[in-house]
Write an enzyme that holds these catalytic residues in place. Structure first.
Site, PDB file in Angstrom:
ATOM      1  N   SER A   1      39.681  38.745  50.108  1.00  0.00           N
ATOM      2  CA  SER A   1      40.123  37.509  49.464  1.00  0.00           C
ATOM      3  C   SER A   1      39.296  37.193  48.226  1.00  0.00           C
ATOM      4  O   SER A   1      38.106  37.513  48.146  1.00  0.00           O
ATOM      5  CB  SER A   1      40.024  36.348  50.452  1.00  0.00           C
ATOM      6  OG  SER A   1      40.257  35.106  49.803  1.00  0.00           O
TER       7      SER A   1
ATOM      8  N   TYR B   1      43.723  35.339  43.151  1.00  0.00           N
ATOM      9  CA  TYR B   1      44.401  34.134  42.699  1.00  0.00           C
ATOM     10  C   TYR B   1      44.200  34.044  41.188  1.00  0.00           C
ATOM     11  O   TYR B   1      43.054  34.034  40.727  1.00  0.00           O
ATOM     12  CB  TYR B   1      43.810  32.883  43.350  1.00  0.00           C
ATOM     13  CG  TYR B   1      44.122  32.707  44.807  1.00  0.00           C
ATOM     14  CD1 TYR B   1      45.420  32.468  45.246  1.00  0.00           C
ATOM     15  CD2 TYR B   1      43.112  32.750  45.757  1.00  0.00           C
ATOM     16  CE1 TYR B   1      45.703  32.288  46.585  1.00  0.00           C
ATOM     17  CE2 TYR B   1      43.388  32.565  47.103  1.00  0.00           C
ATOM     18  CZ  TYR B   1      44.684  32.339  47.510  1.00  0.00           C
ATOM     19  OH  TYR B   1      44.967  32.169  48.834  1.00  0.00           O
TER      20      TYR B   1
ATOM     21  N   THR C   1      48.331  37.129  44.204  1.00  0.00           N
ATOM     22  CA  THR C   1      49.070  36.126  44.957  1.00  0.00           C
ATOM     23  C   THR C   1      49.768  35.193  43.985  1.00  0.00           C
ATOM     24  O   THR C   1      49.110  34.471  43.232  1.00  0.00           O
ATOM     25  CB  THR C   1      48.129  35.329  45.874  1.00  0.00           C
ATOM     26  OG1 THR C   1      47.562  36.226  46.834  1.00  0.00           O
ATOM     27  CG2 THR C   1      48.875  34.234  46.600  1.00  0.00           C
TER      28      THR C   1
ATOM     29  N   LYS D   1      51.955  39.583  45.758  1.00  0.00           N
ATOM     30  CA  LYS D   1      52.135  39.010  47.093  1.00  0.00           C
ATOM     31  C   LYS D   1      52.870  37.673  47.002  1.00  0.00           C
ATOM     32  O   LYS D   1      52.471  36.788  46.239  1.00  0.00           O
ATOM     33  CB  LYS D   1      50.780  38.800  47.770  1.00  0.00           C
ATOM     34  CG  LYS D   1      50.846  38.178  49.160  1.00  0.00           C
ATOM     35  CD  LYS D   1      49.445  38.070  49.759  1.00  0.00           C
ATOM     36  CE  LYS D   1      49.483  37.483  51.158  1.00  0.00           C
ATOM     37  NZ  LYS D   1      49.856  36.042  51.139  1.00  0.00           N
TER      38      LYS D   1
ATOM     39  N   HIS E   1      53.887  32.681  53.311  1.00  0.00           N
ATOM     40  CA  HIS E   1      52.899  31.685  53.703  1.00  0.00           C
ATOM     41  C   HIS E   1      51.670  31.694  52.795  1.00  0.00           C
ATOM     42  O   HIS E   1      50.566  31.431  53.210  1.00  0.00           O
ATOM     43  CB  HIS E   1      52.469  31.882  55.156  1.00  0.00           C
ATOM     44  CG  HIS E   1      51.900  33.244  55.437  1.00  0.00           C
ATOM     45  ND1 HIS E   1      52.687  34.321  55.657  1.00  0.00           N
ATOM     46  CD2 HIS E   1      50.625  33.681  55.531  1.00  0.00           C
ATOM     47  CE1 HIS E   1      51.927  35.382  55.887  1.00  0.00           C
ATOM     48  NE2 HIS E   1      50.666  35.020  55.807  1.00  0.00           N
TER      49      HIS E   1
END
Length: 803
Positions: free
Chosen positions: A107, A130, A156, A226, A250
C-alpha cells in the site's frame, strides 16, 4: 499455531484478539460490510461443474503474470497500516508471501519502508499508488519503488475519497503513535491522524485517462489500474497503455447497489480481450471462489482483509495460514472439476449461463484442435513499448486529422510541398551518375551500386562529409559517417550502442521529440528528463541530476538535444549555453546526441553546432535531409568520430554503429542515396544556400503566426486570460500556453466546433504532470491565409473555453 479450516475461523479469532476500535477500522464500517455482502452473494450464484473420470492425478496451480511465476493465482491485495494489527507489519506479510510464492501489493500507506519490505522476500512486489495532489510526492513514491526492485505499479483510480467510515467516526478512531505511512512526506506521519482525512487533504481529484497514459509513460514498471467495473473503462485503460486491470468495487466507493466485482468481471474480461492482465479483488473467501473467478475471465485474484485477520492472529504464520487455506481449496476445486492446469480453466468450468447482471453470454476462445498453433497473442506477452502512450496519442491525432479534413491544421511537422518538382528527381540522379563516372566508375559498377545491396555505412559519405564541412564547419573524415534511413535510425543505433546495461540512462529535455523517447521505450532504456528553459535545458537542474545519478552509481550515457528550433518548443540554444553544456558534461563522460533536422531552415547567423564546438569527443551528431531536401528519400547521417578501443586495436564509433545498422536495415537505399548525393552536388556542396528560400519562407510564416497571436491577444487580454507563447525565430514550431487543460477531449472539440487542429504539448513531456496547459503550433505546412484564418478560429476557441 492452531490449524484453521476456513478463513471465517481465522476472522473469528482475529476479532477476539484485536481491540474493538481496531477491528472496526480493519473491517471498514457498514459501507464495506454491504460491499462484502454483495460480493459474497454474487459468488454464491456461481456453480462449478464437477467432472469425473478425467484421468487427472496431479494439479499444477502455477500461473505466469507479467513475466513472473506465481505458485497459485492468488495475491495479497493492498492494505494500509499492517503495523496496526502486528508489530512486524508488512515485513511479516512479505515473508509469508515469499514462502508461499505469491505476490504482495504494498500500500501507499504502508507502515514499513519499501526497501525493508523488499529485503524480506523474493516474491513479486507491486506498489499500490494513490495519485497525490503533489506530483513530486507521487513521483518520489514511484522512483523509490523502482529503486527498491518492485515489479509493477497498481494505480487505484476509484478512491479520490475514502468515504464516511461511520464506525471510525463513532469510535473517534485515530492512528496510534508509531503507525504511519512511512514512505510518504512527513506531514502524513503525525500520530492520532484520521485516515480519511489524509485522503481529503492529499489525494488528487479530477484525473482522466490521459493522466493514466502519462503515468504509464513515466515509469519503467508495468502499470495496473485498480477499480475498473465496466467495459467502457476497461477499453479506455487498455488504450492508455496499462498492463493490467483489477476489477474491484471497494476502493472507497461503498455505494448501495454498486456492482459486485465478480458480476462485473465477464464484461471487463471480454472488453480487454487479452490485451491486459485481468485480476479480481473483492469477496474472495474460498478456493472455489478463485476457480470461479478464473473461469469468468480473471488471470488471478487478490485477497485483502483475511490477510490482516491472519496477521493479527499469528503474524507471518497467520498470513501463511490464510494463503495455505486458499491454495489448498483451489487445488481441491481443480481436482473436482477435472482440471490439471490453470490454462485448462474456462467458461465451461461454471454452469451456463452465469446468472449475474451481465446479460451478454460469456464466451472464450475456440477449443484448439490437435496440433493447432495459437490463434492470438496477449498484448502483455509482447514488448512493453507497444503499450507506450505515444503510440496511442499519435494514433488519436491521426484519427482527428482524418475526421476533420477541412480543419486548418497546425499539427503536422512536415515541410511545405510547393517547392517539390518531379523533374528534379531525374536531374539529381543524373548529376550523381555523372559525378561517379567522372571519378572513373564504369556502367557495370554503377548498375551494381544502384540495383544491389550496398555497403552498410553508405555510398555517399564523401559527398555528405564535404557538404557538412562547408555548411557547418564540421571537418570530419567520411569514414566517421554512417548514412542512415532518416535521422530516426541514427537515434536508434546510437542509443543502442551507448546504453548497454540497466544502470545506463538517457537524458532528454522536457518537452522532447517523441521519436527518441519511443526509441528508449523500444530498447528498454531508462530515461531522465531535464526541464527546458528559453535557452535550452536547465543547466543548474542538469548539474544536480548528473551528481545524483553518479551518487546512485547510474551512468548518464547520452543527453539527447535538438539545439536549433527544437521540436516541440521551437527553442534555440545560445552559443554560451552550448559551451557551458559541454563543460558541464565532460567530468561525467556524458555524450551529447545532437539532432539537427531544422538547422538549415533557420537564420544564417545561427550559433555553431555542438559538434563544431566539440574538442573532446563529446558529441555524436545526427543530421537529416528530410526537412531540408525531401522526406521521401529517407536519408540521414550520423557523425561518430570517437575512438573505440578493441581487443584487436582501435577503430571508430562509426564502425560499431554500422554493425548495429546491419542488423536493423542492412543498408540505406542506394537509389535514395544517389538522389540526395545528386542534390548536394547540384547545390555545390552548400545545402544551406540551396535551402535559404525555404528558410526565409518558414521565418516569414513564424512572424505571421506571432503577429496574428498578438492581434487576437493583445497584452491586456493575455494577462486576463493567462495566454502566452514563446518567440522562436526559426523552425516549424511555437509553444502556446492556454488557460485550461488542453488534451484529447479539447482537441476534438476544437476541431469539431471551430475547425482548427493543434497538438497537445503533453504528448511531448516525459513528466506526467507537465504540459497540461500548452499546445504546439506548427507553421510549416500552411499558407499565409490558412495561418490568418486558423489563428482567428483558435482565438475564439481559447476565449470561449476560458470563459
Amino acid at each position: 499455531m492452531t490449524a484453521y479450516l476456513t478463513l471465517d475461523d481465522l476472522a473469528a479469532t482475529a476479532r477476539s484478539k484485536l481491540p474493538a476500535e481496531v477491528w472496526d477500522f480493519v473491517e471498514g464500517g457498514a459501507g464495506r460490510e454491504r460491499t462484502l455482502a454483495a460480493n459474497r452473494d454474487a459468488f454464491a450464484r456461481i456453480r462449478l461443474r464437477p467432472r469425473v473420470l478425467t484421468g487427472v492425478t496431479e494439479v499444477d496451480p502455477r500461473v505466469d503474470v507479467l513475466g513472473r511465476a506465481w505458485a497459485a493465482p492468488v495475491g495479497i491485495a493492498p492494505l494500509a497500516y499492517h503495523t496496526l494489527v502486528h508489530p512486524d507489519g508488512e515485513l511479516a506479510t512479505a515473508r509469508a508471501a515469499g514462502a508461499c510464492g505469491v505476490p504482495l501489493v504494498v500500500s501507499t500507506m504502508a507502515g514499513r519502508a519499501f526497501d525493508e519490505i523488499r529485503a524480506e522476500t523474493t516474491a513479486p512486489l507491486w506498489l499500490q499508488l494513490y495519485p497525490l495532489r503533489d506530483p513530486a510526492a507521487t513521483a518520489h513514491l514511484v522512483r523509490t519503488a523502482e529503486r527498491a526492485g518492485f515489479d509493477a505499479l497498481v494505480l487505484t483510480v476509484d478512491a479520490p475519497r475514502l468515504g464516511r467510515r461511520l464506525r471510525d467516526l463513532r469510535n473517534g478512531f485515530r492512528l496510534p503513535d508509531g503507525v504511519a505511512p512511512v514512505n510518504l512526506p512527513a506531514s502524513w506521519r503525525t500520530g492520532a491522524a484520521r485516515p480519511a482525512g489524509h485522503a481529503e487533504t492529499h489525494f488528487a481529484t479530477g484525473l482522466t485517462w490521459d493522466d493514466v497514459a502519462r503515468w504509464c509513460a513515466s515509469t519503467t514498471l508495468p502499470v495496473i489500474v485498480k477499480g475498473v467495473l465496466t467495459a467502457e473503462d476497461a477499453r479506455l485503460a487498455v488504450a492508455a497503455g496499462v498492463a493490467g486491470l483489477v476489477v474491484s468495487n471497494h476502493g472507497g466507493r461503498q455505494l448501495d447497489g454498486a456492482t459486485a466485482s465478480i458480476d462485473a468481471l465477464p464484461e471487463v474480461a471480454r472488453a480487454v480481450d487479452g490485451a491486459a492482465v485481468v485480476l479480481l479483488d473483492g469477496g474472495v473467501r474460498t478456493g472455489a471462489d478463485v476457480l470461479g473467478a478464473l473461469a469468468l475471465g480473471a488471470t488471478g485474484v487478490l485477497v485483502g482483509r483475511p490477510v490482516l485477520h491472519g496477521l493479527a492472529v499469528d503474524g507471518e504464520q497467520g498470513v501463511g495460514e490464510v494463503l495455505r487455506i486458499l491454495i489448498e481449496e483451489f487445488v481441491e476445486s481443480m481436482f473436482l472439476t477435472g482440471l490439471a492446469a490453470v490454462a485448462d480453466i474456462g467458461p465451461a468450468t461454471v454452469t451456463a449461463p452465469f446468472t449475474g447482471p451481465v446479460t451478454a453470454p460469456v464466451t472464450g476462445p475456440p477449443e484448439p484442435t490437435a496440433g493447432a498453433l495459437p490463434t492470438g497473442l496477449h498484448l502483455t506477452d509482447l514488448h512493453a513499448s507497444l503499450r507506450h502512450p505515444v503510440l496511442r496519442t499519435m494514433t488519436f491525432l491521426n484519427e482527428i486529422v482524418a475526421r476533420y479534413p477541412d480543419a486548418v491544421s497546425f499539427a503536422p511537422g512536415r515541410p511545405f510541398e510547393d517547392g517539390y518538382d518531379l523533374a528534379e528527381l531525374s536531374g539529381h540522379l543524373g548529376a550523381y551518375l555523372e559525378h561517379r563516372q567522372a571519378g572513373g566508375q564504369t556502367g557495370t559498377v554503377l548498375t551494381r551500386e544502384l540495383f544491389q545491396y550496398g555497403p552498410t555505412a553508405g555510398t555517399i559519405r564523401d559527398i555528405v562529409a564535404r557538404t557538412v564541412a562547408q555548411d557547418e564547419g564540421i571537418h570530419v573524415a567520411p569514414e566517421a559517417y554512417v548514412i542512415t534511413v532518416g535521422a530516426q535510425e541514427g537515434l536508434l543505433i546510437t542509443v543502442r550502442a551507448f546504453c548497454a546495461g540497466p544502470d545506463d540512462v538517457l537524458l532528454v529535455p522536457d518537452p522532447c521529440y517523441t521519436g527518441v523517447t519511443g526509441v528508449a521505450s523500444l530498447l528498454g532504456v531508462s530515461v531522465e528528463a531535464v526541464p527546458e528553459t528559453t535557452d535550452g535545458p536547465d543547466l543548474a537542474y542538469l548539474d544536480r541530476l548528473l551528481a545524483r545519478l553518479h551518487a546512485e552509481k547510474r551512468r548518464a550515457r547520452l543527453l539527447y538535444l535538438v539545439p536549433d528550433a527544437a521540436n516541440p518548443s521551437g527553442t534555440t540554444m545560445s552559443r554560451d549555453a552550448r559551451e557551458h553544456l559541454l563543460h558541464l558534461l565532460r567530468p561525467y563522460g556524458t555524450v551529447v546526441l545532437e539532432d539537427t533536422p531544422y538547422r538549415l531552415l533557420g537564420p544564417a547567423d545561427r550559433p555553431p553546432t555542438l559538434k563544431a564546438l566539440d574538442r573532446h569527443g563529446q558529441v555524436v551528431h545526427v543530421g537529416s535531409f528530410a526537412k531540408s531536401a525531401f522526406p521521401g528519400a529517407r536519408v540521414g547521417y550520423v557523425i561518430a568520430d570517437q575512438t573505440v578501443y578493441r581487443p584487436d586495436g582501435t577503430g571508430l564509433l562509426a564502425d560499431e554503429l554500422s554493425k548495429i545498422k546491419s542488423m536493423v536495415t542492412v543498408n540505406t537505399s542506394p537509389v535514395s542515396q544517389a538522389l540526395i548525393g545528386g542534390l548536394l552536388l547540384r547545390a555545390g556542396h552548400r545545402l544551406g544556400a540551396a535551402t535559404a528560400p525555404a528558410a526565409r519562407r518558414y521565418s516569414a510564416m513564424m512572424r505571421l503566426l506571432r503577429a496574428e497571436l498578438d492581434r487576437h491577444f493583445p497584452q491586456p487580454v493575455r494577462d486576463r486570460l493567462g495566454v502566452s507563447w514563446n518567440d522562436p525565430d526559426s523552425g516549424f514550431f511555437l509553444s502556446l500556453t492556454v488557460p485550461f487543460v488542453a488534451g484529447d477531449e479539447q482537441l476534438d472539440d476544437c476541431a469539431r466546433r471551430y475547425g482548427v487542429l493543434w497538438t497537445p504539448m503533453s504528448y511531448f513531456h516525459v513528466r506526467s504532470d507537465a504540459g497540461q496547459r500548452a499546445v504546439r503550433l506548427s507553421v510549416s505546412y500552411l499558407t499565409e491565409q490558412e495561418i490568418v484564418d486558423g489563428v482567428g478560429r483558435l482565438a475564439r476557441f481559447i476565449t470561449d473555453t476560458a470563459s
